[in-house]
Design an enzyme around this catalytic site. Structure first.
Site, PDB file in Angstrom:
ATOM      1  CE  LYS A 112      19.517  15.279  50.381  1.00  0.00           C
ATOM      2  NZ  LYS A 112      18.044  15.383  50.471  1.00  0.00           N
ATOM      3  CE  LYS A 123      19.964  12.343  53.039  1.00  0.00           C
ATOM      4  NZ  LYS A 123      18.747  12.827  52.501  1.00  0.00           N
TER       5      LYS A 123
HETATM    6  C1  PBG Z   1      14.543  14.318  50.144  1.00  0.00           C
HETATM    7  C2  PBG Z   1      15.388  13.370  50.923  1.00  0.00           C
HETATM    8  C3  PBG Z   1      16.212  12.323  50.451  1.00  0.00           C
HETATM    9  C4  PBG Z   1      16.717  11.678  51.587  1.00  0.00           C
HETATM   10  C5  PBG Z   1      16.217  12.356  52.692  1.00  0.00           C
HETATM   11  N1  PBG Z   1      15.417  13.405  52.259  1.00  0.00           N
HETATM   12  C6  PBG Z   1      16.470  11.829  49.095  1.00  0.00           C
HETATM   13  C7  PBG Z   1      17.149  12.633  48.090  1.00  0.00           C
HETATM   14  O1  PBG Z   1      17.692  13.713  48.350  1.00  0.00           O
HETATM   15  O2  PBG Z   1      17.109  12.166  46.955  1.00  0.00           O
HETATM   16  C8  PBG Z   1      17.615  10.469  51.563  1.00  0.00           C
HETATM   17  C9  PBG Z   1      17.539   9.598  52.779  1.00  0.00           C
HETATM   18  C10 PBG Z   1      18.094   8.221  52.620  1.00  0.00           C
HETATM   19  O3  PBG Z   1      18.710   7.850  51.608  1.00  0.00           O
HETATM   20  O4  PBG Z   1      17.915   7.457  53.576  1.00  0.00           O
HETATM   21  N2  PBG Z   1      15.180  15.388  49.583  1.00  0.00           N
HETATM   22 ZN    ZN Z   2      14.058  16.537  47.855  1.00  0.00          ZN
END
Ligand code: PBG
Ligand code: ZN
Length: 338
Positions: A208, A261
């Protein structure tokens, strides 16, 4: 007709036959299609908050809503009608504090949502996003270390284990930790197994990136960090070797499904991870990717539906088995017509 004509004109010496003869007939094109999209590929995200009859559209994500549990239960009827059998839940708690207590509480928003949705829809496959950023008053993905001024990795691991067991007790089908803590899969697996939930799979947000594409999500989930950013736990978008390493490490720790992601700007990474593991691979088609297409479609700049389907197909072609996407409902409708 065109084909025959071309041959006559060039007396069989044309290059036209090389690829294009396979593209002339639409049935043959279907026979030769290498990648297909199916409604079975989709997980649809839902954002849950307390209350009743609440369905708030979010300006930065047209078509995406914060919903109370009763509305989410109604939404599941719509999803099942479309053939969508899998959702991922995000919770927006009434109260936030320094550790994110609501996330570890059996009466917190997430546990309540899982319990009530599974009671109403036992056949809906419910995954929970496991993180603390929606629940902490500082908006970071765990407990803060006062000296480092960022998330304390190992204290957060303990809390992730507690949170996972709360979700499992509420009846969740799969857990998806998204906080990018080191060792999170080991910690969560151990906590689940010790509490008698060895049968619950973990889909890790294993690779991620620290991405600006999460902007609209943070409006919907009310989870923007109040200071700093997430670059001390989420990955540097420049790093490809590390991206593979992160996912492979989660495989070693016992993850059942890996994830890349965001998806669209990281198609190369999806392919890289695909080629380095035998585990199933999910991609998260994130909020900013969704909103870009939505807004461009609304402005009349692109053919929204065609660009959406082409984009989703690209994730499959890159190597994804599962696509978490806000487009799922619209895509399912198109697939049903095709
Ligand atoms: C929480 C999380 C996030 C997303 C999914 N789980 C946000 C982040 O890491 O700030 C992002 C999903 C999206 O942008 O659609 N950690
Ligand atoms: Zn988070």
């Amino acid at each position: 007709m065109l084909y025959a004509l071309c041959f006559t004109l060039t007396k069989g010496k044309t290059m036209f036959a090389r690829f294009r003869r396979r593209r002339l007939n639409p049935v043959l094109r279907d026979l030769l299609t290498e990648t297909t999209l199916s409604v079975n590929d989709f997980i649809y995200p839902l954002f849950i908050r307390s209350g009743e009859g609440i369905k708030n559209e979010v300006a930065s994500m047209p078509g995406v809503f914060q919903m109370s549990i009763d509305e989410a239960i109604k939404e599941c009827d719509v999803l099942k009608e479309l053939g969508i059998k899998s959702i991922i839940l995000f919770g927006i708690p009434d109260t936030k504090d320094s550790v994110g207590s609501d996330a570890m509480c059996e009466h917190g928003i997430m546990a309540s949502a899982v319990r009530e949705i599974k009671a109403a829809h036992p056949d809906m496959f419910v995954t929970t996003d496991l993180c603390f950023c929606e629940y902490t008053d500082h908006g970071h993905c765990g407990v803060l270390d006062p000296v480092l001024e960022t998330v304390d990795n190992d204290i957060t691991l303990k809390n992730l284990g507690l949170q996972a067991v709360v979700h499992a007790k509420a009846g969740v089908d799969m857990i998806a930790p998204s906080g990018m803590m080191d060792g999170m899969i080991t910690a969560i697996r151990e906590a689940l197994d010790n509490a008698g939930f060895a049968h619950i799979p973990i889909m890790s947000y294993s690779t991620k990136f620290a991405s600006a594409y999460y902007g609209p999500f943070r409006d919907v989930a009310e989870s923007a960090p109040s200071f700093g950013d997430r670059r001390s736990y989420q990955m540097n978008p420049a790093n490809r070797t590390e991206a593979i390493h992160e996912s492979i490490e989660d495989e070693k720790e016992g993850a059942d499904i890996l994830m890349v992601k965001p998806a669209l700007a990281y198609l190369d990474i999806i392919r890289d991870v695909r080629e380095n593991t035998k585990l199933p691979l999910a991609v998260y088609n994130v909020s900013g990717e969704y909103s870009m297409l939505k807004m461009a479609g609304k402005a009349g700049v692109i053919d929204y539906e065609r660009v959406m389907m082409e984009t989703l197909l690209a994730f499959k072609r890159a190597g994804a088995d599962i696509i978490i996407t806000y487009h799922a409902k619209e895509a399912a409708e198109i697939l049903a017509k095709a």
